[in-house]
Scaffold this motif. Structure first.
Motif, mmCIF file in Angstrom:
data_model
loop_
_atom_site.group_PDB
_atom_site.id
_atom_site.type_symbol
_atom_site.label_atom_id
_atom_site.label_comp_id
_atom_site.label_asym_id
_atom_site.label_seq_id
_atom_site.Cartn_x
_atom_site.Cartn_y
_atom_site.Cartn_z
ATOM 1 N N LEU A 83 26.405 -54.401 -66.099
ATOM 2 C CA LEU A 83 26.575 -53.639 -65.217
ATOM 3 C C LEU A 83 26.512 -53.251 -64.120
ATOM 4 C CD1 LEU A 83 22.668 -52.522 -66.066
ATOM 5 C CD2 LEU A 83 24.581 -51.926 -67.573
ATOM 6 N N TYR A 84 28.005 -52.672 -63.703
ATOM 7 C CA TYR A 84 28.076 -52.229 -62.057
ATOM 8 C C TYR A 84 27.543 -51.527 -61.537
ATOM 9 C CZ TYR A 84 31.331 -48.797 -63.485
ATOM 10 O OH TYR A 84 32.240 -47.558 -64.153
ATOM 11 N N VAL A 85 26.984 -51.647 -60.234
ATOM 12 C CA VAL A 85 26.642 -50.696 -59.300
ATOM 13 C C VAL A 85 27.394 -49.833 -58.807
ATOM 14 C CG1 VAL A 85 24.153 -52.010 -59.366
ATOM 15 C CG2 VAL A 85 26.629 -51.895 -57.511
ATOM 16 N N GLY A 86 28.772 -49.994 -58.550
ATOM 17 C CA GLY A 86 29.173 -49.108 -57.330
ATOM 18 C C GLY A 86 30.661 -49.693 -57.970
ATOM 19 N N LYS A 87 31.480 -48.737 -57.936
ATOM 20 C CA LYS A 87 33.011 -49.625 -57.245
ATOM 21 C C LYS A 87 33.584 -50.737 -57.275
ATOM 22 C CE LYS A 87 34.693 -45.056 -56.230
ATOM 23 N NZ LYS A 87 35.455 -43.422 -55.732
ATOM 24 N N HIS A 143 32.677 -53.326 -44.641
ATOM 25 C CA HIS A 143 31.912 -54.239 -45.173
ATOM 26 C C HIS A 143 30.906 -53.747 -46.474
ATOM 27 C CE1 HIS A 143 34.383 -57.751 -43.378
ATOM 28 N NE2 HIS A 143 34.972 -56.776 -43.844
ATOM 29 N N VAL A 144 30.261 -52.382 -46.531
ATOM 30 C CA VAL A 144 29.068 -52.012 -46.111
ATOM 31 C C VAL A 144 29.256 -51.746 -48.376
ATOM 32 C CG1 VAL A 144 27.212 -50.343 -46.890
ATOM 33 C CG2 VAL A 144 27.436 -50.977 -44.770
ATOM 34 N N GLY A 145 28.422 -51.695 -49.018
ATOM 35 C CA GLY A 145 28.774 -51.799 -50.198
ATOM 36 C C GLY A 145 28.858 -51.209 -51.313
ATOM 37 N N LEU A 197 28.949 -44.213 -51.512
ATOM 38 C CA LEU A 197 28.119 -42.753 -50.884
ATOM 39 C C LEU A 197 28.560 -41.692 -49.995
ATOM 40 C CD1 LEU A 197 24.729 -45.258 -51.171
ATOM 41 C CD2 LEU A 197 26.219 -43.089 -52.791
ATOM 42 N N VAL A 198 30.011 -42.410 -49.267
ATOM 43 C CA VAL A 198 30.243 -41.612 -48.372
ATOM 44 C C VAL A 198 31.843 -41.689 -47.634
ATOM 45 C CG1 VAL A 198 30.618 -41.910 -45.447
ATOM 46 C CG2 VAL A 198 29.225 -44.308 -46.474
ATOM 47 N N GLN A 199 31.498 -40.577 -48.163
ATOM 48 C CA GLN A 199 33.011 -39.431 -48.526
ATOM 49 C C GLN A 199 33.561 -39.349 -46.833
ATOM 50 O OE1 GLN A 199 32.837 -36.464 -51.329
ATOM 51 N NE2 GLN A 199 31.484 -37.807 -53.136
ATOM 52 N N PRO A 200 33.893 -39.596 -45.959
ATOM 53 C CA PRO A 200 34.475 -39.350 -44.445
ATOM 54 C C PRO A 200 35.125 -38.605 -44.583
ATOM 55 C CG PRO A 200 35.618 -41.348 -45.710
ATOM 56 C CD PRO A 200 35.205 -40.733 -46.733
ATOM 57 N N ARG A 226 24.006 -33.823 -51.655
ATOM 58 C CA ARG A 226 24.890 -33.594 -53.698
ATOM 59 C C ARG A 226 24.875 -34.600 -53.872
ATOM 60 N NH1 ARG A 226 28.369 -33.111 -55.252
ATOM 61 N NH2 ARG A 226 30.008 -34.014 -53.589
ATOM 62 N N ILE A 227 25.205 -35.326 -53.121
ATOM 63 C CA ILE A 227 25.952 -36.859 -53.623
ATOM 64 C C ILE A 227 25.562 -37.505 -54.469
ATOM 65 C CG2 ILE A 227 27.249 -39.230 -53.207
ATOM 66 C CD1 ILE A 227 28.569 -37.045 -50.796
ATOM 67 N N ILE A 228 23.756 -37.723 -53.635
ATOM 68 C CA ILE A 228 22.741 -38.919 -53.804
ATOM 69 C C ILE A 228 21.942 -38.279 -55.547
ATOM 70 C CG2 ILE A 228 21.019 -37.879 -52.539
ATOM 71 C CD1 ILE A 228 22.026 -41.447 -52.968
#
Length: 398
Positions: free
Chosen positions: A156-160, A317-319, A324-327, A365-367
């Motif tokens: 199971l992967y938590v993100g990209k 460096h934050v996973g 979660l962050v869309q610049p 919205r993203i979360i």
């Protein structure tokens, strides 16, 4: 109903609510096997450098049992910190249809991996390779981990970033299932209105001017979190009517206080327990996580802040940065360790009076797509895959 055994190191404030969700919402009969009793009652936390006791229930709403830990130095800081000779026996007595492992790099877990053959094992981890390591030692470590991962029927992967980590160790895409890192979204969202009222009072108690916006750092004041980078960037930036608030304790607290002593708008608050964290985020206009190195595998504080509609600023460096962050939409990402770039990002964030509010709305919205529902669906998909049943993968674009 399928029986699932979950093996993990100790009760953790972020995982216990998910286990309750699984027990109540998923068509699973589950039991959690804990290998250490840290987190139950008062415990000395070396990161916060104080004795803490979580004020949310960690053992309610799901089935669990503790596996006796015979280690001379129990803990997760070293290989022999989890030494549980009866783990295999206790899991076999439960007779699960599948096993979910949340850790592997400890004596008891290696023993379990080599001797468990009854049912498929699924692994959920959050490591990444955002910090490139070169040389013979990192290469040998990668080869060893790749061999370990062959024991898992699915991951199971938590993100990209975590997805690419698994792929770099030879895990085929068909064995990877998106199970995002999540927090108890409903609890944070439900408490938003009350937290905002509490934050107004707390802001006054801390002495922060009522007309000031607030930059928040919430967490352990330790080197990998780089709170000193944030302080230096704040002092470099030209930010009128903005205050910086550090919430937490740790080994860098005295140094931070010394460096901030001559600045009138840097404030400190001690460790806040889980029930008070909504108030901590509610006081903020911008939440910053400037971590450096591979230790910030995700950064669940960002999930929590986004539940309260907060703009976020994280290092590269934050996973969770890529997920979660869309610049320019809900926050910014800056190059880890670059204080000047962090100062410029702070300046950009406060350039417009309405920007942070707009970013915060986008955060909410993203979360909504990173909740226990999505986390659970990934687990169920993986379990279906390992039992050769038809399943539709919910895959994160990578």
């Amino acid at each position: 109903m399928q029986k699932l055994a979950i093996i993990t190191s100790h009760p953790i404030q972020y995982y216990a609510p998910w286990f309750r969700y699984l027990a109540n919402q998923a068509a699973l009969d589950l039991r959690v096997f804990y290998l250490w009793n840290f987190g139950i009652g008062q415990q000395s936390d070396p990161g916060f450098q104080q004795v803490i006791e979580w004020d949310i229930p960690l053992l309610e709403g799901y089935d669990f049992e503790f596996v006796p830990n015979l280690s001379d130095r129990p803990g997760t800081q070293h290989f022999w910190g989890l030494h549980n000779p009866t783990l295999l026996q206790q899991v076999r007595q439960y007779q699960p249809d599948g096993v979910l492992m949340m850790n592997y790099n400890y004596a008891s877990l290696y023993h379990f991996l080599w001797h468990w053959h009854e049912t498929p094992i699924v692994f959920r981890g959050d490591s990444h390779r955002l910090v490139g390591d070169r040389g013979v030692k990192p290469w040998l470590k990668q080869q060893w981990i790749s061999q370990i991962f062959r024991r898992f029927a699915a991951c199971l992967y938590v993100g990209k970033a975590n997805y690419h980590y698994f792929q770099s160790h030879g895990i085929a895409a068909e064995r990877l299932f998106f199970s995002p890192h999540a927090v108890e979204n409903d609890r944070f969202i439900y408490q938003t209105a009350a937290a905002q009222a509490q934050a107004m009072q707390w802001k006054q108690e801390l002495g922060i001017p009522a007309n000031h916006a607030v930059i928040l750092f919430a967490g352990k004041l330790i080197p990998k979190k780089r709170p000193i980078d944030l302080l230096q960037a704040f002092l470099q930036a030209n930010l009128p009517q903005v205050s910086l608030l550090f919430v937490g304790n740790g080994e860098l607290e005295n140094e931070l206080r010394t460096k901030a002593a001559l600045h009138p708008h840097v404030y400190f608050a001690p460790f806040q327990n889980q029930s008070w964290m909504p108030r901590a985020y509610a006081i903020a206009d911008l939440v910053v996580l400037p971590s450096y190195g591979s230790g910030e595998t995700w950064g669940l504080a960002i999930n929590e802040a986004m539940c309260l509609s907060k703009a976020v600023l994280v290092s590269s460096h934050v996973g969770c940065a890529a997920d979660l962050v869309q610049p320019g939409r809900n926050g910014l990402v800056f190059p880890a360790g670059n204080v000047r770039a962090l100062a410029e990002a702070l300046q950009t964030a406060f350039d417009s009076a309405d920007r942070l509010s707009t970013w915060g709305q986008e955060s909410r919205r993203i979360i909504s797509h990173y909740s226990y529902a999505q986390t659970t669906q990934g687990l169920l998909n993986a379990m279906q895959f390992t039992t050769n049943k038809e399943c539709v993968k919910t895959q994160l674009p990578v």
